[in-house]
Design an enzyme around this catalytic site. Structure first.
Site, PDB file in Angstrom:
ATOM      1  N   HIS A  67      -5.220  -8.776   5.144  1.00 27.98           N
ATOM      2  CA  HIS A  67      -4.854  -7.379   5.654  1.00 27.98           C
ATOM      3  C   HIS A  67      -6.162  -6.760   3.618  1.00 27.98           C
ATOM      4  CE1 HIS A  67      -4.758  -3.122   5.649  1.00 27.98           C
ATOM      5  NE2 HIS A  67      -3.982  -2.726   4.671  1.00 27.98           N
TER       6      HIS A  67
ATOM      7  N   HIS B 178       0.928  -1.337   0.207  1.00 26.67           N
ATOM      8  CA  HIS B 178      -0.343   0.533  -0.113  1.00 26.67           C
ATOM      9  C   HIS B 178       0.969   1.269  -0.058  1.00 26.67           C
ATOM     10  CE1 HIS B 178      -4.109  -2.152   1.718  1.00 26.67           C
ATOM     11  NE2 HIS B 178      -3.802  -2.186   0.498  1.00 26.67           N
TER      12      HIS B 178
ATOM     13  N   ASP C  87       1.096   4.143   1.454  1.00 23.60           N
ATOM     14  CA  ASP C  87       1.079   4.638   2.527  1.00 23.60           C
ATOM     15  C   ASP C  87       2.851   4.372   3.096  1.00 23.60           C
ATOM     16  OD1 ASP C  87      -0.576   3.154   2.668  1.00 23.60           O
ATOM     17  OD2 ASP C  87      -0.750   3.748   5.295  1.00 23.60           O
TER      18      ASP C  87
HETATM   19 ZN   LIG Z   1      -1.418   1.769   6.442  1.00 23.19          ZN
HETATM   20 ZN   LIG Z   2      -2.477  -1.144   4.235  1.00 23.21          ZN
END
Ligand SMILES: [Zn+2]
Ligand SMILES: [Zn+2]
Length: 313
Positions: free
Chosen positions: A140, A65, A67
């Protein structure tokens, strides 16, 4: 051994928290720093610290991801300009190689050091005489790994005075005894290493997890850890939100620490919906289940003392 939080927010940069990056400072142990994730502007955060990019030896990426990885190309590139000449190894899920190769080649970035990329699977992803790092998949939605960094037990210090009293003179024999070898002296006496070594030093364990729902592998990785770093994107009671977005609540993070019998829990990956005042509440919530809980903030450092050593204030 210190865990230093460079970024502790969820999803996007916020005024009070940058996106995720965590440094494991192993300066005394191996003169290097290991990073876990490098969200956008991680290199800017580093500018405010004593961390030297050239000291970064390994980067463990939990998941892809944005971030957690948008800061990587810039950081790796700047490292070249900051005197970084030693090899760096990046570990991460499948796809991390493409991400780095494409970012670096399209921007015509040439590194002055060797960059190794290891696309990992579950299991031991790194091991040497000092440390082992084990990875397991979390829950996740996208492949997300947790890492268990385990320091190996160190043999006790050599009791040199005791050896001298026994009439053994310093020299190569001392090294053999220190390495745990049984030595026979010229006069026929046998020296058992255990009698001439102090107590062995237990290795420390730090578990740093990627974004995840509550899951069994998190407990597995955190078993007996000196410090567990677990995301807590949401407050207690937000179980549905946490489930829908593949994240954890404070209670869930604390439950993992409790079931794993970890010594200490630090919450991170905090949503920007929570302000300073709310952070205290988040800690209190987790402490209802696992008392030794703290919450990460950008630039917070946690020292992991040697076993038997007292925490410095
Ligand atoms: Zn994250
Ligand atoms: Zn994530």
């Amino acid at each position: 051994m210190d865990v230093f939080f460079l970024g502790t927010g969820a999803g996007m940069p916020a005024k009070l928290r940058n996106v995720t990056s965590i440094a494991l400072k192993l300066l005394e142990e191996r003169g290097s720093v290991w990073l876990f994730d490098a969200g956008e502007a991680t290199q800017h955060q580093i500018l405010h610290t004593s961390i030297k990019p050239r000291r970064i030896e390994k980067i463990f990426v939990t998941h892809l991801h944005g971030d957690h990885i948008y800061g990587l190309p810039g950081l790796l590139s700047s490292r070249s300009f900051q005197g970084g000449e030693t090899e760096v190894t990046v570990y991460g899920p499948k796809g991390i190689r493409d991400f780095l190769q494409i970012s670096l080649s399209i921007s015509q970035t040439y590194l002055k050091y060797l960059l190794k990329v290891v696309e990992i699977e579950e299991g031991i992803v790194f091991e040497d005489e000092q440390f082992s790092v084990e990875a397991r998949l979390l829950d996740h939605g996208i492949m997300s790994y947790g890492y268990r960094v385990a320091e190996k037990d160190r043999p006790g210090t050599l009791l040199a005075d005791k050896l001298k009293e026994a009439g053994v003179q310093p020299g190569p024999i001392f090294k053999k005894i220190k390495d745990g070898e049984t030595v026979t002296l010229e006069d026929g006496r046998v020296i058992e290493p255990n009698e001439y070594l102090g107590p062995s030093q237990k290795g420390r364990v730090v578990t740093i997890l990627g974004d995840t729902r509550f899951c069994e592998n998190a407990i597995f990785l955190a078993k007996g850890a000196d410090l567990l770093v677990h995301e807590a994107t949401f407050a207690k009671g937000e179980d549905q939100l946490a489930f829908d977005y593949f994240h954890s609540t404070t209670h869930q993070a604390a439950e993992v620490a409790k079931q794993a019998e970890a010594k200490q829990l630090c919450l991170t990956h905090i949503s920007s919906r929570y302000d300073r005042h709310a952070w205290r509440e988040l800690v209190k919530e987790a402490a209802e289940i696992f008392p030794n809980t703290d919450i990460a903030e950008d630039f917070k450092e946690i020292n992991i003392p040697l076993k038997g050593e007292k925490h410095l204030p």
